[in-house]
Enzyme design. Sequence first.
Site, short mmCIF file in Angstrom:
data_model
loop_
_atom_site.label_atom_id
_atom_site.label_comp_id
_atom_site.label_asym_id
_atom_site.label_seq_id
_atom_site.Cartn_x
_atom_site.Cartn_y
_atom_site.Cartn_z
N ARG A 95 0.89 -1.17 0.00
CA ARG A 95 0.00 0.00 0.00
C ARG A 95 0.91 1.21 0.00
NH1 ARG A 95 -5.38 1.21 3.37
NH2 ARG A 95 -6.10 -0.07 1.64
N HIS A 123 -7.13 1.11 -6.76
CA HIS A 123 -7.38 0.16 -5.66
C HIS A 123 -7.99 -1.11 -6.28
CE1 HIS A 123 -7.70 -1.30 -1.73
NE2 HIS A 123 -8.58 -0.49 -1.20
N GLN A 134 -9.82 -3.86 -4.15
CA GLN A 134 -11.15 -3.45 -3.69
C GLN A 134 -12.19 -3.72 -4.77
OE1 GLN A 134 -12.10 -1.97 -0.60
NE2 GLN A 134 -14.07 -2.56 -1.45
N ASP A 160 -17.38 7.00 -1.91
CA ASP A 160 -16.19 6.84 -1.06
C ASP A 160 -16.00 8.14 -0.30
OD1 ASP A 160 -13.82 5.89 0.05
OD2 ASP A 160 -12.64 6.04 -1.78
N CYS A 194 -16.26 1.28 -0.08
CA CYS A 194 -15.11 0.43 0.25
C CYS A 194 -14.78 0.47 1.74
CB CYS A 194 -13.89 0.84 -0.57
SG CYS A 194 -13.30 2.51 -0.23
N ARG A 249 -13.13 -8.88 0.32
CA ARG A 249 -11.70 -8.58 0.16
C ARG A 249 -10.88 -9.85 0.42
NH1 ARG A 249 -9.87 -3.40 0.81
NH2 ARG A 249 -7.89 -4.31 0.13
N1 NVA Z 1 -10.13 6.60 -1.36
C1 NVA Z 1 -9.78 6.12 -0.04
C2 NVA Z 1 -9.93 4.64 0.02
C3 NVA Z 1 -9.57 4.02 1.35
C4 NVA Z 1 -9.68 2.53 1.35
C5 NVA Z 1 -8.37 6.54 0.29
O1 NVA Z 1 -7.50 6.44 -0.58
O2 NVA Z 1 -8.13 6.97 1.42
N1 CP Z 2 -11.19 -0.51 1.85
C1 CP Z 2 -9.94 -0.55 2.34
O1 CP Z 2 -8.95 -0.71 1.60
O2 CP Z 2 -9.85 -0.44 3.69
P1 CP Z 2 -8.52 -0.27 4.57
O3 CP Z 2 -7.98 1.10 4.29
O4 CP Z 2 -8.99 -0.45 5.97
O5 CP Z 2 -7.53 -1.33 4.16
#
Ligand code: NVA
Ligand code: CP
Length: 299
Positions: free
Chosen positions: A99, A126, A129, A217, A255, A283
């Site tokens: 990540r 992502h 997801q 989101d 998500c 997931r």
């Molecule tokens: N768009 C959000 C998704 C988190 C899973 C972010 O990048 O923070």
């Molecule tokens: N949806 C998602 O990726 O959640 P986290 O940020 O908790 O991993």
Amino acid sequence: MRHFIDLKDFDSDRLEAMLASAAEMKSGKDVSQPLAGKYIGMIFEKPSTRTRVSFEVGISQLGGTPVVLSASDLQLGRGESVADTGRVLSRYLDGVMIRALQHETVTELAENADIPVINGLTNLSHPCQIMADLQTIIECHGSLKGAKVCWLGDGNNVANSWIEAAALFGFELRLAGPEAYRPPAALLAWARARGAEIILTEDPVAAAHDASVIATDVWVSMGDDAGSRERDLLPFQVTTALMDKAQPDAIFMHCLPAVRGQEVTAEVIDGPQSVVFDEAENRLHAQKAIMAHILSENF
Ligand code: NVA
Ligand code: CP
């Protein structure tokens, strides 16, 4: 090298096969352990609940051993190059999920690693997801065929992966948000060149009309400044009135994590059409399928 960086790196047949495997794993019909004896690293440059836990549990269920690494604990956090990190990790591990703050970190890691690299979210996409979300739509509506997905609010990393999925699977995608929050023009052009039906609008009601999926989101993603986002995106909040414009059996997707009262009301996310916890569960299954495929000898 079989990395899993973006959906558009695959054809729909391969992704469909992964989704079929995910369903088999979820049903308990497939309890194979293709990661037996393998070590899979997990690097986090940003916080996570779902990705962290679902990967760690999924790797273990497939017989592998997860090795969780916070970027700040690695020499990466002190300036060791991504390239050297990739080369070194390849000497110990059989695969790595990352990540990353910047998408280029994932692509650079993949270019330098001799092991499969999986994108566990970047500023641009992502894909894990959306694999879980596609599995969820299939469970709820039987198929992706004929899906009309309405995305409201920020044209962010999750929206980008929806665009790729719409192009690959040929479902309709409506993106409703202010012009300044639209996804990258190059990605939209790529999707449309593949024949994708993508509608951009600033009218949330028109976007939601007759949709089979309403998705949104957070308005402020990790790494974003809040700025005027709350004010700019308020017209795109998912409310019961908006859900009522969609098909009667439409599902609400998010998500997570969510901010109730911002991008979605509590009534909707905690209501009967919400499938957000099924998405979260999927997931686990979708990522197990992704790992089983890309780490398979026969890939
Ligand atoms: N768009 C959000 C998704 C988190 C899973 C972010 O990048 O923070
Ligand atoms: N949806 C998602 O990726 O959640 P986290 O940020 O908790 O991993």
